[in-house]
Scaffold this motif. Structure first.
Motif, short mmCIF file in Angstrom:
data_model
loop_
_atom_site.label_atom_id
_atom_site.label_comp_id
_atom_site.label_asym_id
_atom_site.label_seq_id
_atom_site.Cartn_x
_atom_site.Cartn_y
_atom_site.Cartn_z
N TRP A 1 4.57 25.06 -0.46
CA TRP A 1 4.62 26.36 0.20
C TRP A 1 4.28 27.48 -0.79
CZ3 TRP A 1 7.87 30.47 -0.91
CH2 TRP A 1 7.78 31.54 -0.02
N ALA A 2 4.85 27.42 -1.98
CA ALA A 2 4.60 28.48 -2.98
C ALA A 2 3.14 28.52 -3.40
CB ALA A 2 5.51 28.28 -4.19
N ARG B 1 -2.71 20.27 3.37
CA ARG B 1 -1.26 20.21 3.55
C ARG B 1 -0.86 19.24 4.64
NH1 ARG B 1 -0.72 26.47 3.59
NH2 ARG B 1 -1.47 25.98 5.65
N THR C 1 6.84 26.91 -10.33
CA THR C 1 7.69 26.14 -9.41
C THR C 1 8.19 24.86 -10.06
OG1 THR C 1 5.76 25.08 -8.40
CG2 THR C 1 6.62 27.05 -7.31
N TYR C 2 7.38 24.26 -10.92
CA TYR C 2 7.82 23.06 -11.63
C TYR C 2 9.03 23.38 -12.51
CZ TYR C 2 7.73 18.95 -14.64
OH TYR C 2 8.09 17.82 -15.33
N SER D 1 0.96 29.76 -0.55
CA SER D 1 1.15 31.19 -0.33
C SER D 1 0.38 32.02 -1.35
CB SER D 1 2.62 31.56 -0.39
OG SER D 1 3.33 30.94 0.64
N LYS E 1 12.05 24.07 -10.31
CA LYS E 1 12.58 22.82 -9.75
C LYS E 1 13.38 22.05 -10.79
CE LYS E 1 8.86 20.92 -8.18
NZ LYS E 1 7.89 20.02 -7.53
N LEU F 1 12.71 18.58 -0.56
CA LEU F 1 12.66 20.04 -0.43
C LEU F 1 12.01 20.69 -1.64
CD1 LEU F 1 16.13 20.72 1.21
CD2 LEU F 1 13.87 20.80 2.29
N GLY F 2 12.19 20.10 -2.80
CA GLY F 2 11.54 20.62 -4.00
C GLY F 2 10.02 20.50 -3.92
N ALA G 1 8.24 20.16 -1.14
CA ALA G 1 7.76 21.02 -0.05
C ALA G 1 7.76 22.48 -0.48
CB ALA G 1 8.63 20.83 1.18
N GLY G 2 8.75 22.89 -1.25
CA GLY G 2 8.79 24.26 -1.75
C GLY G 2 7.62 24.57 -2.66
N SER G 3 7.24 23.58 -3.47
CA SER G 3 6.07 23.77 -4.33
C SER G 3 4.80 23.95 -3.51
CB SER G 3 5.90 22.58 -5.26
OG SER G 3 6.96 22.50 -6.17
#
Length: 133
Positions: free
Chosen positions: A54-55, A5, A74-75, A58, A78, A47-48, A50-52
């Motif tokens: 993070w998800a 990351r 997530t795709y 996690s 998004k 942000l999309g 980065a959100g992927s």
């Protein structure tokens, strides 16, 4: 995955530079609507992505086999969010739609290029090295 990351900081830095350039280009081509819409598109893309990250990171803590389903989920999310944002901009400020869409594309290209360059230069072992040795 923590090592993998490491691309987040350079990707956000490049996205910030691209957002500033997008604001200037949007202002020059469309005016005030372009000055906010183009960098907003860049921010949405960043942000999309980065959100992927993070998800997926996690869910990797729970079980490595869940990373592919989470990446696909997530795709899909998004894409729905991007289409909803494009629809909202088109419905409220139609003049801002082209710079907003160009900002999304520019942000995605900038993010993916930065991530690819980082991955090419990174020293990431393709196997897990045990610290017991």
């Amino acid at each position: 995955m923590k090592i993998a990351r490491g691309f987040l900081k350079p990707c956000f830095a490049v996205a910030a530079v691209v957002a500033v350039l997008a604001a200037v280009a949007g202002w020059i081509t469309v005016g005030s609507a372009g000055a906010w819409a183009a960098p907003a598109g860049v921010a949405l893309a960043a942000l999309g992505f980065a959100g992927s990250v993070w998800a997926v990171a996690s869910v990797e803590k729970i079980d490595l086999r869940l990373t592919l389903p989470m990446a696909l989920i997530t795709y899909a999310v998004k894409l729905m969010l991007v289409f909803a944002a494009l629809w909202a901009v088109q419905s409220t400020v139609p003049d801002a739609l082209p710079p907003f869409a160009c900002g999304i594309i520019g942000g995605a290209v900038a993010w993916l290029t930065t991530q690819a360059v980082w991955a090419y230069k990174a020293k990431i072992p393709y196997i897990e090295l045990s610290r017991d040795h």
